[in-house]
Design a protein around this motif. Structure first.
Motif, PDB file in Angstrom:
ATOM      1  N   ALA A 102       0.961  -1.345   0.119  1.00 25.68           N
ATOM      2  CA  ALA A 102      -0.123   0.020   0.039  1.00 25.68           C
ATOM      3  C   ALA A 102       0.946   1.320   0.162  1.00 25.68           C
ATOM      4  O   ALA A 102       0.465   2.307  -0.583  1.00 25.68           O
ATOM      5  CB  ALA A 102      -0.922   0.069   1.171  1.00 25.68           C
ATOM      6  N   ASP A 103       1.966   1.181   1.058  1.00 25.40           N
ATOM      7  CA  ASP A 103       2.650   2.548   1.064  1.00 25.40           C
ATOM      8  C   ASP A 103       3.387   2.929  -0.413  1.00 25.40           C
ATOM      9  O   ASP A 103       3.237   4.079  -0.811  1.00 25.40           O
ATOM     10  CB  ASP A 103       3.791   2.349   2.058  1.00 25.40           C
ATOM     11  CG  ASP A 103       3.306   2.340   3.409  1.00 25.40           C
ATOM     12  OD1 ASP A 103       2.035   2.837   3.396  1.00 25.40           O
ATOM     13  OD2 ASP A 103       3.908   2.067   4.368  1.00 25.40           O
ATOM     14  N   LEU A 159       3.692  -2.099  12.669  1.00 27.25           N
ATOM     15  CA  LEU A 159       4.834  -2.612  11.647  1.00 27.25           C
ATOM     16  C   LEU A 159       4.075  -3.618  10.611  1.00 27.25           C
ATOM     17  O   LEU A 159       4.165  -4.745  10.852  1.00 27.25           O
ATOM     18  CB  LEU A 159       5.856  -3.200  12.379  1.00 27.25           C
ATOM     19  CG  LEU A 159       7.222  -3.545  11.536  1.00 27.25           C
ATOM     20  CD1 LEU A 159       7.758  -2.676  10.848  1.00 27.25           C
ATOM     21  CD2 LEU A 159       8.223  -4.092  12.609  1.00 27.25           C
ATOM     22  N   ARG A 160       3.590  -2.882   9.430  1.00 24.58           N
ATOM     23  CA  ARG A 160       3.051  -3.689   8.499  1.00 24.58           C
ATOM     24  C   ARG A 160       3.866  -4.426   7.715  1.00 24.58           C
ATOM     25  O   ARG A 160       4.846  -3.882   7.085  1.00 24.58           O
ATOM     26  CB  ARG A 160       1.919  -2.747   7.603  1.00 24.58           C
ATOM     27  CG  ARG A 160       0.878  -2.160   8.342  1.00 24.58           C
ATOM     28  CD  ARG A 160      -0.178  -1.406   7.687  1.00 24.58           C
ATOM     29  NE  ARG A 160       0.801   0.115   7.524  1.00 24.58           N
ATOM     30  CZ  ARG A 160       1.276   0.325   6.332  1.00 24.58           C
ATOM     31  NH1 ARG A 160       0.956  -0.426   5.276  1.00 24.58           N
ATOM     32  NH2 ARG A 160       1.858   1.355   6.000  1.00 24.58           N
ATOM     33  N   PRO A 161       3.498  -5.576   7.458  1.00 23.36           N
ATOM     34  CA  PRO A 161       4.674  -6.432   6.439  1.00 23.36           C
ATOM     35  C   PRO A 161       5.026  -5.856   5.103  1.00 23.36           C
ATOM     36  O   PRO A 161       6.028  -6.106   4.820  1.00 23.36           O
ATOM     37  CB  PRO A 161       3.952  -7.878   6.440  1.00 23.36           C
ATOM     38  CG  PRO A 161       3.119  -8.055   7.436  1.00 23.36           C
ATOM     39  CD  PRO A 161       2.714  -6.652   7.984  1.00 23.36           C
ATOM     40  N   ASP A 162       3.863  -5.223   4.590  1.00 21.61           N
ATOM     41  CA  ASP A 162       4.035  -4.686   3.319  1.00 21.61           C
ATOM     42  C   ASP A 162       4.501  -3.252   3.194  1.00 21.61           C
ATOM     43  O   ASP A 162       4.157  -2.594   2.485  1.00 21.61           O
ATOM     44  CB  ASP A 162       2.881  -5.003   2.522  1.00 21.61           C
ATOM     45  CG  ASP A 162       1.578  -4.192   2.709  1.00 21.61           C
ATOM     46  OD1 ASP A 162       1.484  -3.859   3.833  1.00 21.61           O
ATOM     47  OD2 ASP A 162       0.940  -4.049   2.040  1.00 21.61           O
ATOM     48  N   GLY A 163       4.551  -2.722   4.429  1.00 25.21           N
ATOM     49  CA  GLY A 163       4.626  -1.337   4.551  1.00 25.21           C
ATOM     50  C   GLY A 163       6.057  -0.530   4.388  1.00 25.21           C
ATOM     51  O   GLY A 163       6.936  -1.426   4.342  1.00 25.21           O
ATOM     52  N   LEU A 164       6.143   0.770   4.333  1.00 25.80           N
ATOM     53  CA  LEU A 164       7.402   1.403   4.106  1.00 25.80           C
ATOM     54  C   LEU A 164       8.538   1.264   5.198  1.00 25.80           C
ATOM     55  O   LEU A 164       9.663   0.745   4.923  1.00 25.80           O
ATOM     56  CB  LEU A 164       7.426   2.917   4.119  1.00 25.80           C
ATOM     57  CG  LEU A 164       8.376   3.843   3.653  1.00 25.80           C
ATOM     58  CD1 LEU A 164       9.209   3.412   2.581  1.00 25.80           C
ATOM     59  CD2 LEU A 164       7.803   5.313   3.580  1.00 25.80           C
TER      60      LEU A 164
END
Length: 258
Positions: free
Chosen positions: A19-20, A200-205
């Motif tokens: 997403a980020d 702390l999102r796995p697919d995040g920046l």
């Protein structure tokens, strides 16, 4: 160039499509506003994600040139854009664009200008290659906006200081407007795009940066592996405890050739 194991490569690929990074890529796409038939340049195209997006927008009558100095990145970009007859991917540098004078309707560069010791030569090359009325979009982080919680603040400061070594300029968005005007561009504007996480999102920046910063610190010998891993582990621990906080602002700068 950093070398990644399979697990890190997977995390990075998740982040690039997460997403980020998608939101950041979409912000540059929207600012450029590609139209059918446009001839566009993706400067520093990397793995070709934005190049592919642009190729869909300009259609068969348009053309997108992806330019990057890294052969490894270009291989990935060519694979991603395979079968797209309106895409060309070349190895090249920003100060010597392989574009005729006044041949481009638009150009975009996403997190590339922070690697230039001097931004004037690439801006001059872009001004030359753009048609009158041509659009330029440059997206970059302002690294002075980075806020990252740690119970070991000195450790965080040291890791961020090490990470700064991989770029030439940490405040591109602050410097760009004056440099664009100096190069001859007009209608200059800057729009912030903030990223702020308490998870702390796995697919995040943030997750991507933890992997990149840890690898960079270890592979350059700037920090012992045990210390770099401890820095990364603390962020995992803070996230599990509900105490994670990360914020960083990306800026999209638009300009036009008169």
């Amino acid at each position: 160039m950093l070398q990644f194991d399979e697990d890190t490569a997977r995390v990075l690929e998740d982040a690039y499509q997460g997403a980020d990074i998608t939101r950041r890529r979409r912000a540059s796409f929207d600012a450029l506003a590609p139209s059918p038939g446009d001839r566009l340049l993706d400067l520093g195209c990397g793995t070709g994600m934005l190049t592919l997006d642009l190729s869909r927008a300009v259609g068969d009558t348009g053309h997108v040139l992806g330019l990057d100095p890294s052969a490894d990145m270009l291989d990935l970009a060519r694979t991603r854009c395979a079968g797209r007859s309106n895409v060309e991917v070349l190895k090249g540098r920003a100060e010597a664009l392989p574009c005729a004078d006044e041949s481009l309707d638009g150009a975009v560069s996403l997190q590339v200008f922070e690697y230039f010791d001097d931004m004037r030569p690439p801006l001059g090359a872009l001004f030359r290659a753009l048609k009158p009325g041509g659009r330029l979009v440059i997206g970059d982080m302002h690294w002075d906006t980075l806020t990252w919680h740690s119970d070991r603040p000195a450790h965080m400061v040291e890791m961020c200081r090490i990470w700064d070594r991989h770029i030439a300029c940490r405040d591109v968005p602050a410097r760009l407007p004056a440099l664009l005007a100096e190069a001859g561009f007009r209608a200059i504007s800057t729009t912030p795009l903030a990223f702020c996480d308490t998870q702390l999102r796995p697919d995040g920046l943030a997750a991507m940066m933890i992997r990149l910063m840890t690898a960079y610190a270890v592979q350059t010998g700037a920090m012992p592996k045990v210390e770099a891993n401890a820095w990364a582990q603390e962020q995992q621990d803070l996230a599990r405890a509900g105490r994670f906080f990360f914020s960083l602002t990306h800026f999209v700068c638009q300009a036009q050739k008169p």
